[in-house]
Design a protein around this motif. Structure first.
Motif, PDB file in Angstrom:
ATOM      1  N   SER A   2     100.703 -68.590 -63.313  1.00  0.00           N
ATOM      2  CA  SER A   2     100.622 -67.454 -62.373  1.00  0.00           C
ATOM      3  C   SER A   2      99.733 -67.836 -61.193  1.00  0.00           C
ATOM      4  CB  SER A   2     100.005 -66.251 -63.092  1.00  0.00           C
ATOM      5  OG  SER A   2      98.641 -66.551 -63.414  1.00  0.00           O
ATOM      6  N   PHE A   3      99.908 -67.110 -60.106  1.00  0.00           N
ATOM      7  CA  PHE A   3      99.085 -67.404 -58.911  1.00  0.00           C
ATOM      8  C   PHE A   3      97.606 -67.144 -59.212  1.00  0.00           C
ATOM      9  CE2 PHE A   3      98.006 -68.418 -54.807  1.00  0.00           C
ATOM     10  CZ  PHE A   3      97.476 -67.369 -54.061  1.00  0.00           C
ATOM     11  N   SER A   4      97.344 -66.077 -59.987  1.00  0.00           N
ATOM     12  CA  SER A   4      95.936 -65.771 -60.306  1.00  0.00           C
ATOM     13  C   SER A   4      95.314 -66.892 -61.134  1.00  0.00           C
ATOM     14  CB  SER A   4      95.837 -64.445 -61.063  1.00  0.00           C
ATOM     15  OG  SER A   4      96.605 -64.498 -62.264  1.00  0.00           O
ATOM     16  N   ILE A 132      88.932 -60.073 -51.955  1.00  0.00           N
ATOM     17  CA  ILE A 132      87.988 -59.286 -52.761  1.00  0.00           C
ATOM     18  C   ILE A 132      88.029 -59.668 -54.243  1.00  0.00           C
ATOM     19  CG2 ILE A 132      88.117 -57.337 -51.168  1.00  0.00           C
ATOM     20  CD1 ILE A 132      89.738 -55.803 -53.281  1.00  0.00           C
ATOM     21  N   LEU A 133      89.038 -60.402 -54.671  1.00  0.00           N
ATOM     22  CA  LEU A 133      89.190 -60.688 -56.101  1.00  0.00           C
ATOM     23  C   LEU A 133      88.019 -61.464 -56.721  1.00  0.00           C
ATOM     24  CD1 LEU A 133      90.805 -60.298 -58.636  1.00  0.00           C
ATOM     25  CD2 LEU A 133      92.331 -62.154 -57.936  1.00  0.00           C
ATOM     26  N   PRO A 134      87.489 -62.498 -56.074  1.00  0.00           N
ATOM     27  CA  PRO A 134      86.343 -63.190 -56.694  1.00  0.00           C
ATOM     28  C   PRO A 134      85.153 -62.274 -56.960  1.00  0.00           C
ATOM     29  CG  PRO A 134      87.252 -64.553 -54.968  1.00  0.00           C
ATOM     30  CD  PRO A 134      87.940 -63.213 -54.880  1.00  0.00           C
ATOM     31  N   CYS A 135      84.968 -61.281 -56.129  1.00  0.00           N
ATOM     32  CA  CYS A 135      83.846 -60.337 -56.304  1.00  0.00           C
ATOM     33  C   CYS A 135      83.917 -59.684 -57.676  1.00  0.00           C
ATOM     34  CB  CYS A 135      83.922 -59.308 -55.186  1.00  0.00           C
ATOM     35  SG  CYS A 135      82.789 -57.926 -55.387  1.00  0.00           S
ATOM     36  N   ALA A 136      85.023 -58.990 -57.917  1.00  0.00           N
ATOM     37  CA  ALA A 136      85.136 -58.245 -59.176  1.00  0.00           C
ATOM     38  C   ALA A 136      85.321 -59.185 -60.361  1.00  0.00           C
ATOM     39  CB  ALA A 136      86.320 -57.283 -59.087  1.00  0.00           C
ATOM     40  N   LEU A 177      93.468 -55.875 -60.351  1.00  0.00           N
ATOM     41  CA  LEU A 177      93.630 -56.692 -59.132  1.00  0.00           C
ATOM     42  C   LEU A 177      94.344 -58.009 -59.454  1.00  0.00           C
ATOM     43  CD1 LEU A 177      90.132 -56.134 -57.440  1.00  0.00           C
ATOM     44  CD2 LEU A 177      92.349 -55.232 -56.642  1.00  0.00           C
ATOM     45  N   ILE A 178      94.079 -58.560 -60.629  1.00  0.00           N
ATOM     46  CA  ILE A 178      94.749 -59.810 -61.043  1.00  0.00           C
ATOM     47  C   ILE A 178      96.255 -59.570 -61.193  1.00  0.00           C
ATOM     48  CG2 ILE A 178      95.027 -61.422 -62.989  1.00  0.00           C
ATOM     49  CD1 ILE A 178      91.910 -61.043 -63.412  1.00  0.00           C
ATOM     50  N   LYS A 179      96.611 -58.471 -61.871  1.00  0.00           N
ATOM     51  CA  LYS A 179      98.045 -58.154 -62.026  1.00  0.00           C
ATOM     52  C   LYS A 179      98.693 -57.919 -60.657  1.00  0.00           C
ATOM     53  CE  LYS A 179      98.004 -56.086 -66.677  1.00  0.00           C
ATOM     54  NZ  LYS A 179      96.511 -55.938 -66.811  1.00  0.00           N
ATOM     55  N   LEU A 180      97.951 -57.220 -59.787  1.00  0.00           N
ATOM     56  CA  LEU A 180      98.516 -56.904 -58.470  1.00  0.00           C
ATOM     57  C   LEU A 180      98.739 -58.167 -57.650  1.00  0.00           C
ATOM     58  CD1 LEU A 180      99.390 -54.865 -56.310  1.00  0.00           C
ATOM     59  CD2 LEU A 180      96.977 -54.703 -55.603  1.00  0.00           C
ATOM     60  N   ILE A 181      97.773 -59.085 -57.670  1.00  0.00           N
ATOM     61  CA  ILE A 181      97.934 -60.277 -56.819  1.00  0.00           C
ATOM     62  C   ILE A 181      99.125 -61.105 -57.294  1.00  0.00           C
ATOM     63  CG2 ILE A 181      96.449 -62.011 -57.986  1.00  0.00           C
ATOM     64  CD1 ILE A 181      95.293 -62.586 -55.135  1.00  0.00           C
ATOM     65  N   ASP A 182      99.345 -61.126 -58.617  1.00  0.00           N
ATOM     66  CA  ASP A 182     100.507 -61.872 -59.129  1.00  0.00           C
ATOM     67  C   ASP A 182     101.811 -61.198 -58.704  1.00  0.00           C
ATOM     68  OD1 ASP A 182      98.884 -62.916 -62.222  1.00  0.00           O
ATOM     69  OD2 ASP A 182      99.057 -63.905 -60.268  1.00  0.00           O
ATOM     70  N   GLN A 183     101.807 -59.867 -58.658  1.00  0.00           N
ATOM     71  CA  GLN A 183     102.989 -59.116 -58.178  1.00  0.00           C
ATOM     72  C   GLN A 183     103.237 -59.429 -56.698  1.00  0.00           C
ATOM     73  OE1 GLN A 183     102.383 -54.866 -58.264  1.00  0.00           O
ATOM     74  NE2 GLN A 183     102.924 -54.682 -60.402  1.00  0.00           N
TER      75      GLN A 183
END
Ligand SMILES: Cc1ncc(CO)c(N)n1
Length: 225
Positions: A2-4, A132-136, A177-183
């Motif tokens: 996955s991209f994530s 913003i993903l690395p933050c959370a 956010l991980i699921k969303l970025i892969d979508q």
């Protein structure tokens, strides 16, 4: 892959450096100098004001009501849960909410927030989520790792911080956010994914620099403050 997962693998050395940073280790073993933590909480508070704005911007950029509503929930969680932790810590330390809000962002804190806002205002929703993903995600990972240290969540002062960031509630933001970025990454050409990867690496580096800034209490030189 996955991209994530690709992003996580690429940024792993940077995240490892953050986890091993003396500031983070000091929270885990309770040895962190309290003045450094006070500096961090004040800088982090003003950072979170801009971070919250990014969730409002994300809701604006989202194309589905479901995503708009989820980003609105994250905006609320940041402003009224995560920042409440800071306000409680500050109150214990005799720092008023006004003092918190009036904190002058240190150079690195300003650079980090400005970079995320710039990338997010200029780009599409996936640019914003990547930024913003690395933050959370990194905080959730750090929280879970520190929680494995015996007594870390019971520490008289730093325990609440570890408890917050290892919590399922906090992890749900990262997980969503991980699921969303892969979508959102579905079907994107590799050159686009590589461009996004660089954004993720930049904000991962800024996360490390935020620990470094806090540990050294880096501010503007007195004569230019
Ligand atoms: C600098 C920074 N990164 C990530 C988080 C997690 O929200 C935070 N509070 N502050």
């Amino acid at each position: 892959m996955s991209f994530s997962q690709r992003l996580h693998d690429k940024a792993q050395p940077i995240w490892e450096a953050s986890h091993n940073h003396p500031f983070v280790q000091g929270i885990g073993d309770g040895s962190l100098n309290l003045e450094k933590f006070k500096f961090f909480m004040k800088q982090d508070y003003v950072y979170l004001i801009d971070y919250a704005r990014l969730f409002a911007l994300a809701s604006m950029k989202a194309t589905s009501l479901e995503h708009m509503s989820m980003f609105a929930k994250m905006l609320d969680a940041t402003l009224n849960v995560e920042m409440d932790l800071h306000r409680q810590y500050a109150a214990k330390l005799g720092i008023s909410n006004g003092e918190l809000e009036d904190t002058q962002p240190a150079p690195m804190a300003l650079a980090y927030s400005s970079y995320m806002l710039s990338v997010s205002e200029r780009g599409s929703l996936i640019d914003l989520v990547t930024a913003i993903l690395p933050c959370a995600w990194s905080y959730y990972e750090i929280g879970k790792k520190l929680a494995e240290i015996p007594g870390a969540m019971e520490h008289e002062f730093y325990g609440e911080w570890v408890t917050m960031y290892q919590s399922e509630e906090f992890g749900e933001i990262a997980d969503w956010l991980i699921k969303l970025i892969d979508q959102l990454a579905e079907g994107l050409p590799d050159n686009e994914l590589t461009r996004l990867e660089e954004i993720f690496l930049h904000t991962s580096r800024f996360e490390y620099m935020f620990w470094e800034m806090s540990y050294n209490e880096e501010t503007w030189p007195a004569h230019v403050r």
